[in-house]
Design an enzyme around this catalytic site. Structure first.
Site, PDB file in Angstrom:
ATOM      1  N   ILE A 155      16.213 -21.199  22.204  1.00  0.00           N
ATOM      2  CA  ILE A 155      15.422 -20.248  21.428  1.00  0.00           C
ATOM      3  C   ILE A 155      14.364 -20.975  20.600  1.00  0.00           C
ATOM      4  O   ILE A 155      13.197 -20.551  20.555  1.00  0.00           O
ATOM      5  CB  ILE A 155      16.323 -19.383  20.536  1.00  0.00           C
ATOM      6  CG1 ILE A 155      17.274 -18.547  21.400  1.00  0.00           C
ATOM      7  CG2 ILE A 155      15.487 -18.477  19.640  1.00  0.00           C
ATOM      8  CD1 ILE A 155      18.261 -17.702  20.607  1.00  0.00           C
ATOM      9  N   TYR A 156      14.748 -22.058  19.971  1.00  0.00           N
ATOM     10  CA  TYR A 156      13.789 -22.840  19.194  1.00  0.00           C
ATOM     11  C   TYR A 156      12.656 -23.332  20.088  1.00  0.00           C
ATOM     12  O   TYR A 156      11.469 -23.214  19.741  1.00  0.00           O
ATOM     13  CB  TYR A 156      14.502 -24.014  18.535  1.00  0.00           C
ATOM     14  CG  TYR A 156      13.619 -24.854  17.643  1.00  0.00           C
ATOM     15  CD1 TYR A 156      13.345 -24.462  16.344  1.00  0.00           C
ATOM     16  CD2 TYR A 156      13.067 -26.043  18.107  1.00  0.00           C
ATOM     17  CE1 TYR A 156      12.539 -25.228  15.516  1.00  0.00           C
ATOM     18  CE2 TYR A 156      12.250 -26.813  17.293  1.00  0.00           C
ATOM     19  CZ  TYR A 156      11.989 -26.411  16.002  1.00  0.00           C
ATOM     20  OH  TYR A 156      11.187 -27.168  15.193  1.00  0.00           O
TER      21      TYR A 156
END
Length: 254
Positions: A155-156
């Site tokens: 996600i990052y």
């Protein structure tokens, strides 16, 4: 040398880590600095440090996830300093883990802060710069993880990959009105956000699970990222736009 002499610069997430180091450096280089953050005391501490050194700074307490407030931040800067010349959209959060363990709340927190808020900051900054009619420089804080893969960063990495693409698209769109847009893409930097994952061996060497194999053999310091940001916001980079400057100690070259 005062590379930002008489310029007004906004730094989001300016109360710690790369943002704090950048705000202090920009002020030392002659800028009037406005910085945002969630923690009032931390923000006031940065302002006090800048003013003690003879600079000028304004702290605006803000949660950028409240995107309706972003135009008000720009208005505060203009009310205080009369214009906006440069912006470093630095605010961000970490968040990750194995893909199977992640949920919508993690996704929303990371993407809303790292990408959505950055987009609306860009929108408001460009609107002000176009009203002024003399161009400007905007910089985003991406990540080397937009370029290389590491387990547990899905996600990052997605949010920072979006930042790189956003900066490139904005550079093409706003180049004709003289607004430059770039991103810096740091490797693991010794900041409060990363401190919990940094370990030290008996010889005093630091390591991080996402910082393995850095050719320079050490983690980055916030001040090193601030120097890269300074270059991309200053007139020294007047013909640089749409670029993703990787500042990673050689990590992505391995």
């Amino acid at each position: 040398m005062e590379l930002l002499k008489n310029k007004v610069v906004l730094v989001t997430g300016g109360t710690s880590g790369i943002g704090r180091a950048s705000a202090i450096l920009f002020a030392r280089e002659g800028a009037k600095v406005a910085l945002t953050g969630r923690q009032e005391q931390a923000g006031r501490d940065v302002v006090a440090e800048i003013e003690h050194a003879g600079g000028s700074a304004l702290f605006i307490q803000a949660d950028l996830n409240q995107t309706d407030a972003i135009p008000e931040i720009i208005a505060r800067v203009v009310d205080e300093y009369g214009r906006l010349d440069c912006a470093f959209n630095n605010a961000g959060v970490s968040g990750g883990g194995p893909i199977e363990t992640l949920n919508e709340a993690v996704w929303d927190n990371v993407v809303d802060t790292n990408l959505k808020a950055a987009f609306f900051c860009l929108q408001a900054e460009v609107a002000q710069m176009k009203r002024q009619g003399h161009g400007g420089a905007i910089l985003f804080n991406g990540s080397v993880l937009a370029k290389i893969a590491q387990p547990g960063t899905s996600i990052y990495s997605a949010s920072k990959g979006g930042i790189v693409s956003l900066a490139q698209a904005a550079a093409v769109e706003f180049g004709p009105v003289g607004i430059r847009v770039n991103s810096i893409n740091p490797s693991i930097t010794r900041t409060p956000m990363t401190r919990s994952r940094i370990s030290t061996d008996e010889q005093g060497h630091e390591s991080h699970p996402f910082g393995a194999g850095i050719p320079l053999g050490r983690l980055a310091e916030p001040e090193e990222m601030a120097e890269a940001a300074l270059f991309l916001l200053s007139d020294r980079s007047s013909y640089v736009t749409g670029q993703a400057l990787v500042v990673d100690g050689g990590q992505s070259a391995v």
